[in-house]
Design a protein around this motif. Structure first.
Motif, PDB file in Angstrom:
ATOM      1  N   SER A  54       0.825  -1.207   0.000  1.00  0.00           N
ATOM      2  CA  SER A  54       0.000   0.000   0.000  1.00  0.00           C
ATOM      3  C   SER A  54       0.867   1.270   0.000  1.00  0.00           C
ATOM      4  O   SER A  54       0.553   2.242  -0.683  1.00  0.00           O
ATOM      5  N   SER A  58       0.812   3.955  -2.951  1.00  0.00           N
ATOM      6  CA  SER A  58       0.518   5.356  -2.663  1.00  0.00           C
ATOM      7  C   SER A  58       1.603   6.270  -3.216  1.00  0.00           C
ATOM      8  O   SER A  58       1.318   7.346  -3.761  1.00  0.00           O
ATOM      9  N   TYR A  63      -2.134   8.644  -4.591  1.00  0.00           N
ATOM     10  CA  TYR A  63      -3.385   8.553  -3.832  1.00  0.00           C
ATOM     11  C   TYR A  63      -3.092   8.312  -2.352  1.00  0.00           C
ATOM     12  O   TYR A  63      -2.042   7.756  -1.995  1.00  0.00           O
ATOM     13  N   PRO A  64      -4.015   8.695  -1.458  1.00  0.00           N
ATOM     14  CA  PRO A  64      -3.795   8.520  -0.016  1.00  0.00           C
ATOM     15  C   PRO A  64      -3.544   7.074   0.372  1.00  0.00           C
ATOM     16  O   PRO A  64      -4.130   6.147  -0.215  1.00  0.00           O
ATOM     17  N   LEU A  65      -2.691   6.883   1.355  1.00  0.00           N
ATOM     18  CA  LEU A  65      -2.332   5.549   1.826  1.00  0.00           C
ATOM     19  C   LEU A  65      -3.548   4.779   2.329  1.00  0.00           C
ATOM     20  O   LEU A  65      -3.678   3.572   2.085  1.00  0.00           O
ATOM     21  N   HIS A 107      -1.853  12.401   7.707  1.00  0.00           N
ATOM     22  CA  HIS A 107      -1.089  12.514   6.466  1.00  0.00           C
ATOM     23  C   HIS A 107      -0.347  13.849   6.345  1.00  0.00           C
ATOM     24  O   HIS A 107       0.784  13.890   5.839  1.00  0.00           O
TER      25      HIS A 107
END
Length: 294
Positions: A54, A58, A63-65, A107
């Motif tokens: 993941s 990412s 894209y967000p984790l 984040h």
């Protein structure tokens, strides 16, 4: 006809245990989110398993984790639900959702060790390992590879720990192509530390456990363990050292994932029962077979 034990109604105890389990999973998942977003990811260091994949996904896509943590774990959750048990699958789903939300909230938080991948690997590995350990102790998991490893271990001579290690060699090695080879080596350090912390937190990643239970309600407890865990139990003759009274001792062998459920079953019947649990490194013969927890 086999006797089926009905668990005595005790709503307060059940709610209390449910809340305790949920709180432990929240704490563990939150710690993993902190380890990832505050220490590992900002320094280009990854963890193993689905989490490591993941992180790389990412990094490559932007894209967000949390999105990848949820989506990539879903297939394994479905497998776990069907093959291991509802309680384990739901606990795992809850933990992964909390972890994904935590990574999203953290984040944009500044890293505590920016530009220091070694420090990030050390402290991130410690925090992440403790978090995962807490979730596993609560009867869940935060990574789908462990679910697969549990199922594969049933049909192969390899332990869960050995299978997870084998898979992660490839995942951690792949980090070299995404983050560079020095970071891949730091990732291995973080993974090693995390695994040690998991061992410390849960006292063994893939150990079977021998359990001795002494209670006046030994027959009800034994029947409940057979019904709800699918475990064969043995009744041993014992004698109290001080009183000289005859005692029945229940002996049963379980897996690590079943420990929390066993304690719950015993407490339902006798909150004052004596329970002794020890680790076993090898189990052969008899009726010892991993089954779903319900």
């Amino acid at each position: 006809m086999t006797k089926i034990s009905k668990i005595p109604a005790n709503p307060k105890n059940k709610v209390k245990r449910l809340l305790q389990r949920a709180a432990m999973i929240v704490v563990g998942a939150a710690l993993m989110a902190v380890g990832l977003e505050i220490f590992l990811v900002p320094n280009g260091v990854i963890d193993g398993g689905v989490t490591g994949i993941s992180i790389m996904a990412s990094k490559i896509t932007g894209y967000p984790l949390g999105i990848f943590l949820t989506l990539l774990n879903l297939p394994f959750l479905l497998i776990g639900y069907k093959q291991i048990g509802k309680t384990f699958a739901l606990s795992t789903l809850f933990g992964i959702v909390v972890m994904s939300i935590g990574t999203a909230l953290l984040h944009n938080v500044s890293a505590l060790t920016p530009g220091e991948p070694l420090l990030g690997a050390i402290f991130g590995g410690v925090i992440l390992g403790v978090g995962v350990g807490l979730v596993i102790r609560s009867g869940g998991s935060l990574d789908g590879t462990e679910i697969v490893a549990i199922l594969v271990s049933e049909k192969t001579p390899f332990s869960v720990g050995e299978i997870v290690l084998f898979v992660n060699i490839f995942i951690l090695g792949s980090a070299g192509f995404v983050f560079g080879w020095p970071n891949a080596l730091y990732s291995m350090i973080a993974y090693y530390i995390a695994m040690k912390m998991i061992d410390i937190t849960i006292e063994g990643l893939d150990q079977s456990k021998s359990v001795w239970i002494i209670s006046d309600k030994y027959r009800d407890i034994g029947d409940a363990l057979t019904d709800r865990l699918g475990r064969g139990v043995t009744y041993l003759e014992g004698e109290g050292g001080f009183t000289g009274e005859s005692k029945k001792v229940i002996f049963v062998v379980i897996t690590r994932l079943e420990e929390a459920k066993l304690k719950s079953i015993v407490e339902d019947w006798d909150p004052h029962a004596f329970i002794a649990i020890g680790n076993i490194h090898d189990v052969k013969g008899g009726r010892f077979k991993k089954k779903g927890i319900h």
